[in-house]
Enzyme design. Structure first.
Site, PDB file in Angstrom:
ATOM      1  N   GLU A   1      -6.449 -29.511  50.428  1.00 24.74           N
ATOM      2  CA  GLU A   1      -5.732 -28.332  50.922  1.00 24.74           C
ATOM      3  C   GLU A   1      -6.155 -28.000  52.362  1.00 24.74           C
ATOM      4  OE1 GLU A   1      -3.224 -27.052  49.475  1.00 24.74           O
ATOM      5  OE2 GLU A   1      -3.427 -27.257  47.305  1.00 24.74           O
TER       6      GLU A   1
ATOM      7  N   HIS B   1       2.917 -31.956  42.159  1.00 26.40           N
ATOM      8  CA  HIS B   1       3.166 -31.289  40.876  1.00 26.40           C
ATOM      9  C   HIS B   1       3.798 -32.259  39.879  1.00 26.40           C
ATOM     10  CE1 HIS B   1       3.218 -26.959  42.747  1.00 26.40           C
ATOM     11  NE2 HIS B   1       1.998 -27.416  42.563  1.00 26.40           N
TER      12      HIS B   1
ATOM     13  N   HIS C   1      -5.669 -30.921  40.840  1.00 22.10           N
ATOM     14  CA  HIS C   1      -4.570 -30.491  41.706  1.00 22.10           C
ATOM     15  C   HIS C   1      -4.704 -31.079  43.113  1.00 22.10           C
ATOM     16  CE1 HIS C   1      -1.509 -27.990  43.544  1.00 22.10           C
ATOM     17  NE2 HIS C   1      -2.402 -27.472  44.372  1.00 22.10           N
TER      18      HIS C   1
ATOM     19  N   ARG D   1       1.528  -2.705  33.446  1.00 19.33           N
ATOM     20  CA  ARG D   1       2.445  -2.868  34.587  1.00 19.33           C
ATOM     21  C   ARG D   1       1.759  -2.985  35.933  1.00 19.33           C
ATOM     22  NH1 ARG D   1       5.323   1.100  31.517  1.00 19.33           N
ATOM     23  NH2 ARG D   1       6.929   0.085  30.270  1.00 19.33           N
TER      24      ARG D   1
ATOM     25  N   ARG E   1       6.705 -19.705  54.539  1.00 17.53           N
ATOM     26  CA  ARG E   1       5.562 -19.893  53.638  1.00 17.53           C
ATOM     27  C   ARG E   1       5.646 -21.212  52.868  1.00 17.53           C
ATOM     28  NH1 ARG E   1       2.429 -15.749  49.452  1.00 17.53           N
ATOM     29  NH2 ARG E   1       1.115 -17.364  48.560  1.00 17.53           N
TER      30      ARG E   1
ATOM     31  N   GLU F   1       7.750 -16.247  50.061  1.00 16.51           N
ATOM     32  CA  GLU F   1       8.230 -17.614  50.248  1.00 16.51           C
ATOM     33  C   GLU F   1       9.744 -17.708  50.381  1.00 16.51           C
ATOM     34  OE1 GLU F   1       7.513 -21.681  47.912  1.00 16.51           O
ATOM     35  OE2 GLU F   1       5.667 -20.602  48.312  1.00 16.51           O
TER      36      GLU F   1
ATOM     37  N   HIS G   1       3.119 -30.937  47.739  1.00 21.75           N
ATOM     38  CA  HIS G   1       3.005 -30.316  46.419  1.00 21.75           C
ATOM     39  C   HIS G   1       4.147 -30.682  45.475  1.00 21.75           C
ATOM     40  CE1 HIS G   1      -0.213 -28.140  48.310  1.00 21.75           C
ATOM     41  NE2 HIS G   1      -0.409 -27.360  47.289  1.00 21.75           N
TER      42      HIS G   1
ATOM     43  N   ASN H   1       3.383 -25.867  51.006  1.00 21.62           N
ATOM     44  CA  ASN H   1       3.556 -26.772  49.870  1.00 21.62           C
ATOM     45  C   ASN H   1       3.653 -28.235  50.285  1.00 21.62           C
ATOM     46  OD1 ASN H   1       3.723 -24.789  47.686  1.00 21.62           O
ATOM     47  ND2 ASN H   1       5.584 -24.125  48.704  1.00 21.62           N
TER      48      ASN H   1
ATOM     49  N   LYS I   1      -3.662 -19.651  56.453  1.00 25.83           N
ATOM     50  CA  LYS I   1      -2.923 -19.191  55.278  1.00 25.83           C
ATOM     51  C   LYS I   1      -2.559 -17.714  55.405  1.00 25.83           C
ATOM     52  CE  LYS I   1      -2.100 -19.322  50.493  1.00 25.83           C
ATOM     53  NZ  LYS I   1      -2.342 -19.960  49.193  1.00 25.83           N
TER      54      LYS I   1
ATOM     55  N   LYS J   1      -0.208 -15.499  44.975  1.00 26.59           N
ATOM     56  CA  LYS J   1       0.568 -16.259  43.986  1.00 26.59           C
ATOM     57  C   LYS J   1      -0.245 -16.314  42.702  1.00 26.59           C
ATOM     58  CE  LYS J   1       3.468 -19.557  46.471  1.00 26.59           C
ATOM     59  NZ  LYS J   1       3.708 -21.002  46.644  1.00 26.59           N
TER      60      LYS J   1
END
Length: 364
Positions: free
Chosen positions: A187, A254, A267, A123, A243, A239, A250, A247, A229, A145
């Site tokens: 990026e 993606h 990527h 956990r 935030r 997000e 992206h 992206n 960032k 993330k």
């Protein structure tokens, strides 16, 4: 050596704040790790590209601890449940307890999977990011993330889970192939487009040296990228709002990655082409000028990145794949678009016909 030149940034998240260390030779400094390791057990997670370069030396640096190492296959194609299980298998086989620390040694895929494993093992256990690619140093290692891909969509299974520290050793970039350097620059360019026009101008002037991995220039680019960032993440960790501007490109990117098969386009390459599409749509909506769109496209091209979607990818492919994006809320696809260079906005309030035209024009 190295420590004199070390820079430290802080990601400000209250009691979960953590430092980002940037400098040369940091991976060789035991103290750098010791201050963020609580127990006696450590598990280094890496892949079969990075392991031959750095695993043995990092094991030596951490010789005061009981070290387990997990070497995973390289690449986005392995960012899945089956590979994630290998981390849990090793932790359980070696009886790692709740005071263990996981260390992600590698690029974005390793960082995402190690962080997700740390969030779930018993956990939640501590982890440290040691990103070795330019892309992971400026983006994926910072901000918490974590996750894995699903055949239906990228990063669909995961958790927000912050590291204890990010240790960026700029020496690791010396072994990086040119294609990976360009992917990382995607990026970096993103930060200029969404938040800092002056930084974009600096990138335009210094792109040749950056692609050649000039140490001073690359360190500066990493610093400025991480600072932007960290500021955005501190304002909106999960997000809910601002935030999402991180992206830019992206959602299109993606879709390209999923369409081509994870790993065939890097990527950063997919994000490069995706940012050109976001610039194109921003111009169609009358938000940015033709001059701004061309400026953005030319800096992306100068970084050695693709500025067109893959041959054979249709508008219908984009529409199908973008429909499962994480930025779809209540059935509406939100996109990151530019009001002007340095000023991005996340919005569902755009002309759908303009989006369709943008997608159709991307076909080649």
């Amino acid at each position: 050596m190295g420590s004199a030149l070390m820079q430290v940034l802080n990601v400000d998240l209250g009691d979960r704040s953590y430092p980002i260390y940037i400098g040369s030779g940091l991976m060789a400094q035991a103290e750098m790790f010791a201050r963020h390791i609580g127990g006696r057990q450590v598990c280094i997670v890496t892949d079969d590209t990075v392991a031959p370069l750095y695993l043995e030396s990092l094991q030596q640096v951490l010789s005061d601890y009981k070290v387990t190492s997990v070497v995973l296959p390289t690449g986005e194609a392995y960012k899945n449940w089956a590979t994630l299980q290998q981390i849990f298998d090793a932790l359980l086989a070696e009886r790692h307890d709740r005071r263990t620390t996981l260390i992600a040694l590698g690029g974005g895929v390793i960082g995402d999977m190690t962080g997700f494993a740390a969030s779930a093992y018993q956990r939640g256990v501590d982890f440290i990011q040691v990103p070795t690619t330019l892309l992971s140093q400026v983006d994926s290692s910072v901000g918490g993330k974590t996750g894995i891909n699903h055949p239906a969509g990228k990063n669909m299974i995961g958790a927000f889970y912050q590291p204890k520290a990010v240790i960026i050793d700029t020496d690791s970039l010396k072994t990086l192939p040119g294609r990976e350097v360009s992917a990382g620059l995607a990026e970096i360019i993103k930060y200029g487009l969404i938040r800092d026009e002056a930084f974009l101008g600096w990138l335009e002037r210094n792109m040749v040296g950056l692609r050649q991995l000039d140490t001073t220039l690359v360190t500066e680019a990493i610093m400025r990228s991480c600072a932007i960032k960290a500021e955005v993440v501190a304002a909106d960790e999960r997000e809910g709002g601002v935030r999402a501007i991180l992206n830019l490109g992206h959602t299109f990117g993606h879709a390209i990655e999923a369409h081509q098969g994870y790993g065939s386009w890097l990527h950063g390459e997919a994000v490069g082409a995706g940012m050109v599409m976001a610039l194109d749509l921003s111009e169609r909506l009358g938000w940015i000028s033709d001059v701004d769109r061309k400026r953005g496209e030319s800096v992306i091209a100068a970084a050695g990145l693709p500025v067109r979607a893959p041959a054979g990818m249709r508008a219908s492919d984009f529409e199908r794949l973008m429909a499962v994006d994480k930025k779809v809320l209540d059935g509406q696809l939100r996109l990151v678009l530019l009001r002007r260079i340095g000023d991005a906005e996340v919005t569902a309030d755009y002309d759908v016909l303009a989006l369709r035209e943008c997608l159709q024009d991307s076909e080649q």
